[in-house]
Structures are given as C-alpha cells and as structure tokens.
Motif scaffolding. Structure first.
Motif, PDB file in Angstrom:
ATOM      1  N   LEU A 140     -11.444   3.463 -44.200  1.00  0.00           N
ATOM      2  CA  LEU A 140     -11.462   2.187 -43.495  1.00  0.00           C
ATOM      3  C   LEU A 140     -12.082   2.378 -42.121  1.00  0.00           C
ATOM      4  CD1 LEU A 140      -7.973   0.589 -44.280  1.00  0.00           C
ATOM      5  CD2 LEU A 140     -10.197  -0.422 -44.800  1.00  0.00           C
ATOM      6  N   ARG A 141     -13.004   1.472 -41.769  1.00  0.00           N
ATOM      7  CA  ARG A 141     -13.682   1.544 -40.483  1.00  0.00           C
ATOM      8  C   ARG A 141     -13.745   0.144 -39.871  1.00  0.00           C
ATOM      9  NH1 ARG A 141     -17.186   6.576 -40.596  1.00  0.00           N
ATOM     10  NH2 ARG A 141     -16.177   7.740 -42.277  1.00  0.00           N
ATOM     11  N   GLN A 142     -13.396   0.047 -38.607  1.00  0.00           N
ATOM     12  CA  GLN A 142     -13.317  -1.252 -37.949  1.00  0.00           C
ATOM     13  C   GLN A 142     -14.218  -1.295 -36.713  1.00  0.00           C
ATOM     14  OE1 GLN A 142     -10.169  -3.139 -34.990  1.00  0.00           O
ATOM     15  NE2 GLN A 142      -9.253  -2.938 -37.040  1.00  0.00           N
ATOM     16  N   ARG A 143     -14.869  -2.434 -36.538  1.00  0.00           N
ATOM     17  CA  ARG A 143     -15.617  -2.709 -35.305  1.00  0.00           C
ATOM     18  C   ARG A 143     -15.506  -4.195 -35.006  1.00  0.00           C
ATOM     19  NH1 ARG A 143     -21.950  -4.094 -35.727  1.00  0.00           N
ATOM     20  NH2 ARG A 143     -22.039  -4.995 -37.820  1.00  0.00           N
ATOM     21  N   ARG A 144     -16.057  -4.616 -33.881  1.00  0.00           N
ATOM     22  CA  ARG A 144     -16.059  -6.018 -33.512  1.00  0.00           C
ATOM     23  C   ARG A 144     -17.477  -6.578 -33.642  1.00  0.00           C
ATOM     24  NH1 ARG A 144     -11.192  -7.263 -31.194  1.00  0.00           N
ATOM     25  NH2 ARG A 144     -12.001  -9.259 -30.432  1.00  0.00           N
ATOM     26  N   TYR A 170     -14.481  -2.285 -42.726  1.00  0.00           N
ATOM     27  CA  TYR A 170     -15.380  -1.907 -43.826  1.00  0.00           C
ATOM     28  C   TYR A 170     -14.664  -0.853 -44.654  1.00  0.00           C
ATOM     29  CZ  TYR A 170     -18.608  -4.100 -40.551  1.00  0.00           C
ATOM     30  OH  TYR A 170     -19.206  -4.970 -39.686  1.00  0.00           O
ATOM     31  N   GLN A 171     -14.448  -1.152 -45.918  1.00  0.00           N
ATOM     32  CA  GLN A 171     -13.662  -0.267 -46.783  1.00  0.00           C
ATOM     33  C   GLN A 171     -14.558   0.427 -47.804  1.00  0.00           C
ATOM     34  OE1 GLN A 171      -9.931  -1.830 -48.237  1.00  0.00           O
ATOM     35  NE2 GLN A 171     -10.104  -0.713 -50.171  1.00  0.00           N
ATOM     36  N   SER A 172     -14.496   1.742 -47.780  1.00  0.00           N
ATOM     37  CA  SER A 172     -15.150   2.592 -48.794  1.00  0.00           C
ATOM     38  C   SER A 172     -16.660   2.425 -48.828  1.00  0.00           C
ATOM     39  CB  SER A 172     -14.560   2.318 -50.194  1.00  0.00           C
ATOM     40  OG  SER A 172     -13.170   2.553 -50.202  1.00  0.00           O
ATOM     41  N   PHE A 173     -17.288   2.132 -47.680  1.00  0.00           N
ATOM     42  CA  PHE A 173     -18.734   2.000 -47.621  1.00  0.00           C
ATOM     43  C   PHE A 173     -19.384   3.380 -47.554  1.00  0.00           C
ATOM     44  CE2 PHE A 173     -18.380  -2.398 -47.269  1.00  0.00           C
ATOM     45  CZ  PHE A 173     -19.614  -3.017 -47.090  1.00  0.00           C
ATOM     46  N   PRO A 174     -20.482   3.575 -48.287  1.00  0.00           N
ATOM     47  CA  PRO A 174     -21.228   4.826 -48.122  1.00  0.00           C
ATOM     48  C   PRO A 174     -21.858   4.895 -46.733  1.00  0.00           C
ATOM     49  CG  PRO A 174     -22.421   3.303 -49.556  1.00  0.00           C
ATOM     50  CD  PRO A 174     -21.078   2.697 -49.316  1.00  0.00           C
ATOM     51  N   GLU A 175     -22.098   6.109 -46.257  1.00  0.00           N
ATOM     52  CA  GLU A 175     -22.601   6.311 -44.902  1.00  0.00           C
ATOM     53  C   GLU A 175     -23.893   5.540 -44.663  1.00  0.00           C
ATOM     54  OE1 GLU A 175     -22.951   8.442 -41.009  1.00  0.00           O
ATOM     55  OE2 GLU A 175     -21.381   7.631 -42.300  1.00  0.00           O
ATOM     56  N   LEU A 228     -24.843   2.712 -45.670  1.00  0.00           N
ATOM     57  CA  LEU A 228     -24.653   1.274 -45.556  1.00  0.00           C
ATOM     58  C   LEU A 228     -23.736   0.875 -44.400  1.00  0.00           C
ATOM     59  CD1 LEU A 228     -24.300   0.201 -49.321  1.00  0.00           C
ATOM     60  CD2 LEU A 228     -26.294   0.000 -47.833  1.00  0.00           C
ATOM     61  N   ARG A 229     -23.135   1.843 -43.769  1.00  0.00           N
ATOM     62  CA  ARG A 229     -22.214   1.521 -42.676  1.00  0.00           C
ATOM     63  C   ARG A 229     -22.996   1.040 -41.452  1.00  0.00           C
ATOM     64  NH1 ARG A 229     -19.165   7.249 -43.496  1.00  0.00           N
ATOM     65  NH2 ARG A 229     -17.800   6.630 -45.247  1.00  0.00           N
ATOM     66  N   PRO A 230     -22.489   0.017 -40.756  1.00  0.00           N
ATOM     67  CA  PRO A 230     -23.113  -0.378 -39.478  1.00  0.00           C
ATOM     68  C   PRO A 230     -23.100   0.799 -38.509  1.00  0.00           C
ATOM     69  CG  PRO A 230     -21.571  -2.059 -40.240  1.00  0.00           C
ATOM     70  CD  PRO A 230     -21.372  -0.876 -41.130  1.00  0.00           C
ATOM     71  N   ALA A 231     -24.086   0.843 -37.631  1.00  0.00           N
ATOM     72  CA  ALA A 231     -24.275   1.995 -36.748  1.00  0.00           C
ATOM     73  C   ALA A 231     -23.020   2.422 -36.000  1.00  0.00           C
ATOM     74  CB  ALA A 231     -25.405   1.710 -35.767  1.00  0.00           C
ATOM     75  N   PRO A 232     -22.223   1.500 -35.437  1.00  0.00           N
ATOM     76  CA  PRO A 232     -21.078   1.955 -34.639  1.00  0.00           C
ATOM     77  C   PRO A 232     -20.020   2.707 -35.437  1.00  0.00           C
ATOM     78  CG  PRO A 232     -21.584  -0.344 -34.169  1.00  0.00           C
ATOM     79  CD  PRO A 232     -22.369   0.040 -35.386  1.00  0.00           C
ATOM     80  N   VAL A 233     -19.938   2.471 -36.759  1.00  0.00           N
ATOM     81  CA  VAL A 233     -18.872   3.106 -37.545  1.00  0.00           C
ATOM     82  C   VAL A 233     -19.396   4.236 -38.433  1.00  0.00           C
ATOM     83  CG1 VAL A 233     -17.425   1.043 -37.491  1.00  0.00           C
ATOM     84  CG2 VAL A 233     -19.033   1.355 -39.389  1.00  0.00           C
ATOM     85  N   GLN A 234     -20.645   4.612 -38.241  1.00  0.00           N
ATOM     86  CA  GLN A 234     -21.177   5.740 -39.001  1.00  0.00           C
ATOM     87  C   GLN A 234     -20.634   7.061 -38.462  1.00  0.00           C
ATOM     88  OE1 GLN A 234     -25.460   5.662 -39.001  1.00  0.00           O
ATOM     89  NE2 GLN A 234     -25.580   3.607 -39.889  1.00  0.00           N
ATOM     90  N   ASP A 235     -20.513   8.050 -39.345  1.00  0.00           N
ATOM     91  CA  ASP A 235     -20.142   9.391 -38.891  1.00  0.00           C
ATOM     92  C   ASP A 235     -21.201   9.929 -37.930  1.00  0.00           C
ATOM     93  OD1 ASP A 235     -17.780   9.516 -40.337  1.00  0.00           O
ATOM     94  OD2 ASP A 235     -18.767  10.328 -42.128  1.00  0.00           O
ATOM     95  N   ALA A 236     -22.473   9.586 -38.170  1.00  0.00           N
ATOM     96  CA  ALA A 236     -23.558  10.053 -37.306  1.00  0.00           C
ATOM     97  C   ALA A 236     -23.488   9.416 -35.918  1.00  0.00           C
ATOM     98  CB  ALA A 236     -24.911   9.743 -37.952  1.00  0.00           C
ATOM     99  N   ASN A 237     -22.888   8.228 -35.834  1.00  0.00           N
ATOM    100  CA  ASN A 237     -22.679   7.524 -34.563  1.00  0.00           C
ATOM    101  C   ASN A 237     -23.970   7.460 -33.733  1.00  0.00           C
ATOM    102  OD1 ASN A 237     -21.415   6.179 -32.493  1.00  0.00           O
ATOM    103  ND2 ASN A 237     -20.176   7.915 -31.797  1.00  0.00           N
ATOM    104  N   PRO A 238     -25.033   6.829 -34.285  1.00  0.00           N
ATOM    105  CA  PRO A 238     -26.328   6.837 -33.584  1.00  0.00           C
ATOM    106  C   PRO A 238     -26.308   6.125 -32.233  1.00  0.00           C
ATOM    107  CG  PRO A 238     -26.357   5.285 -35.422  1.00  0.00           C
ATOM    108  CD  PRO A 238     -25.101   6.081 -35.557  1.00  0.00           C
ATOM    109  N   TRP A 239     -25.383   5.203 -32.020  1.00  0.00           N
ATOM    110  CA  TRP A 239     -25.295   4.531 -30.727  1.00  0.00           C
ATOM    111  C   TRP A 239     -24.409   5.299 -29.747  1.00  0.00           C
ATOM    112  CZ3 TRP A 239     -24.350  -1.286 -32.382  1.00  0.00           C
ATOM    113  CH2 TRP A 239     -25.525  -1.784 -32.980  1.00  0.00           C
ATOM    114  N   ASN A 240     -23.777   6.351 -30.223  1.00  0.00           N
ATOM    115  CA  ASN A 240     -22.930   7.196 -29.381  1.00  0.00           C
ATOM    116  C   ASN A 240     -21.824   6.380 -28.709  1.00  0.00           C
ATOM    117  OD1 ASN A 240     -22.147   9.692 -28.282  1.00  0.00           O
ATOM    118  ND2 ASN A 240     -23.281   9.304 -26.383  1.00  0.00           N
ATOM    119  N   VAL A 241     -21.136   5.576 -29.513  1.00  0.00           N
ATOM    120  CA  VAL A 241     -20.052   4.744 -28.980  1.00  0.00           C
ATOM    121  C   VAL A 241     -18.728   5.482 -29.134  1.00  0.00           C
ATOM    122  CG1 VAL A 241     -21.303   2.641 -29.573  1.00  0.00           C
ATOM    123  CG2 VAL A 241     -19.608   3.566 -31.181  1.00  0.00           C
TER     124      VAL A 241
END
Length: 524
Positions: A144-148, A496-501, A503-516
């Motif tokens: 589970l991943r949450q953002r606004r 976002y539940q059980s999304f593959p990496e 398809l995840r929006p940038a803020p909740v990705q493991d890669a964290n491209p926005w560095n949030v």
C-alpha cells in the motif's frame, strides 16, 4: 512595468469586457471615483472562466514539483517588477499607508516563494508506504502506498482588508496553485485596479512558463450574484474565502446545497480575546501602549485585532485603563477601506454604546473625511459581559472592549462561553504560570493560535503557523489559511494497492525520482 489597467476580467489568457455593466472603484479618503470603470461579467462569461480552469487541470496537475515551483517563483518576480505600480494603485483604492502596502507586497511574493520551497522539498506529497509482507501470518499484507493529489479548479474570493496578501496572488491562490489546482479568482470590488495589475503578473508568469492559460482566471462581477454562481459551478472543487460571516456562510450553504458538495475554507469572524493576568500589570504603561497599537493599527481592520481584553479589578487594573484611555483620547481616526466598512463599524460601536453597564473609557477624534471614525475603547464588568451576547460581537475597526474580572477562576466559564477564535493571547508573568496552565486547555478549545506575550496582529508566514480556528472564526477549524499546511486544503489522499513499480506515480516509487520524503513502514 504593468500594462495599463483596463477594467477587464482575465479568462483563459485573454482580457474580456463584461456584459453586465460596470462599477467604479473609490478612493475611501476622498470618496472620489477611480478610473477606469470595471466591467462586470455575465453568467455565461463566468462559465467560460470555470471551463478554462477545468481544461487547464489535466496538464497543470501533471507538472512536476520543480515546474510548479518555477512558476510560483516567476509570479513572485513579476509582482516585484510591478511593485511601484501596485503600491501606487493600492494606496488610492484602500487608503492604507504606503509602508503597510510595501510590507504586504513583500509578504505576497515571499509566501509564493515559500510554497515553491515546499514543492522542491516534496513534503506536501505526504507519502506513506506500507511494503508487502507476503510471509505475514495469518494473512499476507498487500503493498500500500499513499500520496496526496490535487482536487481540481479552486474558487478564491479576495479579501477587502488585504488587497495583496489575501487577494489575487495571496495565500489561498498560492497554496491552490502549489497543490496543482487552477484558480478562478473573484476580485474584491474595493480594489479592482490592484487586482488587475497582480493578475497581469500571474498571466505573464503563465506565458513565461508555457502553462495552459486557464491556470489562472480573474473575474469581476456583482458580489453575491457572481459569487453564488461561481461556488455552485460543477467545475469548482473547493473554495477559499476571507471576509464577513454573512458572506462566508452564504458561500458555505451554497456549496453544501450542490448535488456534490465541496469544501469551503472560509475565514470569517473573530474578536481574539486577550487575557491579562495580574503579573503582567507590573509594566502597565507598556502593556497599554502595545494594546492600543494592536487595536488601532491599519485602522483596526485586521482579522486578528484584539476585540476583547480581560483585565483584573483593582488599582493596577485601574491604572492600566487610565493609561489606555489616554492613548485613545489622543488618537485620530484613520481612513477605513470603504464607506460600507466604516458605516458598519459605526453601527457596531453605536450598538455597544447603548448597552447597559458599558461605558466609553477613551475616545479619539475623527480623521479627515467621513470614512475615518474616531478610535474608541469601552469598559464593562464580567457579570455584564456574561449576561449580554451583544458585547461579544465583532467590531471590525479601531475599537475594543475591556472586561474587568476578580479572579482567574472566573475566566474558565467565560472562555467556555466564547465563540471560536483565530487567536487568544495571554499576558502574564512567571507568578501567573499556574493560572495560565489551568486556563490553557480551555483556550485550546476555542482558538487556532495561542500567544504568550506579544499581540495577535501580525501573522508570521511559515511552516508552523495556524491561521484558522473553530467556527465562526472559520468554517473548518482543522486547517489554516496561512503557512505551508494550507496546501493540504486543496489536496486529498489516494492509496495505491499492489501496483507494479513501473505504474506507480513518481512520489510513491521505490526509485523516488522526485526525491520526496517517504514514511516507509512507519519510519522516515
């Protein structure tokens, strides 16, 4: 630097002449009409503005934090490039002194830059990640991943008493734009030229940054009529308002009568009580001078002006009242923002004069022009105050009421009977700490910001500020209209539940491209 004031609305990047006649702005110091006349939009033209904001939403919400931050920085730069024109026009339209407007211009550009910093930091995304635990017993945990995310187009209403900081590019507009929401701004008819110059600055920044022109729209129109239609428009998803309780509640009810209700963040009415405890009277002269300045600064037309002061009975309190009376007796009226505001203040103070058990403790002389009434301070006792609801009514202008009490214990029931407030202030010495500690939980129930020392006028724009409070200070006491927390008013959480990496929006990705900042499994 600014384009010539045209008296037109800005819709989807174009300056539009309204179809519903025109009005003039007025110089409150002279009652002279200002040119040009301001053309007022009709219903269909207003609908074009909300449609433009809706069209802009898809592309604007897709911008990166850095792109929105660059836009806000650009707006700040464009405002500062027009500083001289803005201050010159605002001085004519409001009667406010140049020094006050200079500071307010800086505050407006600085809070835009503050929200740009918030976007670059990324904390507004409020990311929380609960990673999958496939081995958990008795049942696996899903990822589970949450953002606004932004709500959509926001309607913002300009305030009469802040032609800049709570107006066209003020806090509501800045926080909505930072959140990713286009804005339809309903200008206050008391300072239309100022609003148009600032709208020129925003429009220039939109063009510079290559954004959709519907990201910001400026609309002029008949106050209640155009306001009700704007709030009822299905494209509008939230409202920011600063003004009277009557206006705020009309907007609130309209929003809740829609087929799909929307949040209204309305700052409305407060008397901002000050609780003076005995130890604070050791320096009554400084206390009286500070209170007088807070009540009469900007002609008392600040939403945080202290309208009530609770003062101990006895010689020390009497001395304070005498010193305070001297300040008021030697004062002169300042030009108020509009004739209507001055007339409303006169009605409110006349009503207080007629109440049994209330006396005038000090009163100055009127200033130049009919819109500069004499500052006045009243005095009453606690029993009279508790028995008469009229005495708690807001007097928007240079007036306040001193209430004499016998012991701090009496204040607990008084506080419980007060309406919601933007602020409450303790003036106390170390010898009073036990009383402050006893009163504080009760004050927390009624106020959004609580001061120990100082005066409530002057609102710091920062991360920890709360400029809000329980009803009727605001329609939503869970948030603020000043400070970085304000951005959350125009966002909502999505999980976002059980999304593959991929398809995840940038803020909740493991890669964290926005560095949030991310709260991962409960830990930063």
């Amino acid at each position: 630097m600014s384009d010539q004031i045209q008296g037109k609305s800005l819709i989807n990047g174009k300056w539009v002449t309204g179809s519903e006649g025109s009005v003039s702005g007025f110089n409150p110091a002279t009652d002279e009409a200002l040119t040009p006349e301001i053309s007022l939009l009709g219903a269909e033209q207003l609908d074009q503005a909300t449609a433009a904001a809706k069209d802009a939403f898809a592309s604007y919400r897709a911008t990166t934090p850095e792109e929105r931050a660059a836009f806000l920085d650009d707006v700040a730069e464009q405002i500062e490039a027009r500083r001289e024109d803005i201050i010159a026009r605002a001085t004519q339209e409001t009667g406010l002194p140049e020094a006050r407007l200079t500071g307010e211009t800086s505050r407006t550009s600085n809070q835009l830059r503050l929200f740009a910093k918030v976007l670059r930091h990324g904390n507004d995304n409020s990311v929380r990640i609960d990673p999958a635990q496939p081995e958990r017993q008795p049942a696996p945990r899903v990822d589970l991943r949450q953002r606004r995310v932004p709500l959509g187009p926001v309607a913002v209403f300009g305030a009469s008493n802040f032609p800049l900081a709570f107006s066209t590019a003020g806090g509501d507009t800045a926080s909505a734009l930072a959140a990713g929401c286009p804005v339809v701004f309903k200008a206050h008819n008391a300072h239309p030229g100022t609003s148009e110059i600032v709208a020129q600055a925003i429009n220039q920044a939109i063009n510079n940054q290559g954004l959709h022109p519907g990201v910001f729209n400026l609309v002029f129109g008949p106050g209640a009529k155009i306001g009700q239609r704007l709030v009822s428009d299905p494209e509008i998803t939230a409202v920011g308002f600063t003004g009277s309780r009557t206006g705020g509640m009309a907007i609130f009810h309209a929003a809740n009568q829609r087929p799909i209700p929307i949040p209204v963040y309305a700052e409305m009415s407060a008397v901002n009580p000050v609780f003076v405890l005995p130890g604070a009277l050791d320096d009554s002269a400084a206390l009286a001078e500070g209170f007088f300045g807070s009540v009469t600064g900007s002609a008392g037309q600040l939403c945080t002006k202290p309208g009530l002061l609770f003062l101990p009975v006895g010689e020390a309190g009497d001395k304070f009242v005498a010193e305070l009376s001297e300040h008021f007796n030697n004062s002169h009226g300042q030009t108020m923002l509009t004739k209507n505001i001055a007339d409303a203040w006169l009605d409110a103070t006349q009503k207080l004069r007629s109440q049994s058990g209330v006396r005038v403790a000090g009163e100055g002389t009127t200033g130049e022009g009919r819109n500069a009434p004499a500052p006045v301070v009243f005095e009453t006792d606690l029993a009279t105050f508790e028995s008469n609801d009229v005495l708690e009514a807001e007097m928007f202008g240079p007036a306040s009421l001193v209430i004499r009490y016998s012991s701090a214990d009496e204040l607990i029931s008084v506080i419980g009977g007060l309406e919601g407030q933007l602020t409450a202030t303790f003036r106390a010495a170390e010898s009073d700490f036990q009383d402050v500690e006893a009163l504080l939980p009760h004050v927390e129930d009624i106020a959004g910001r609580i001061l120990f020392g100082g005066w409530p006028t002057g609102v710091e724009v920062g991360h920890a500020m709360v400029h809000g409070g329980p009803f009727p200070a605001t329609t939503n006491g869970a948030t603020t209209s000043v400070g970085t927390l304000a951005i959350e008013r125009f966002q909502r959480p999505v999980a976002y539940q059980s999304f593959p990496e991929s398809l995840r929006p940038a803020p909740v990705q493991d890669a964290n491209p926005w560095n949030v900042p991310q709260v991962y499994d409960g830990q930063f």
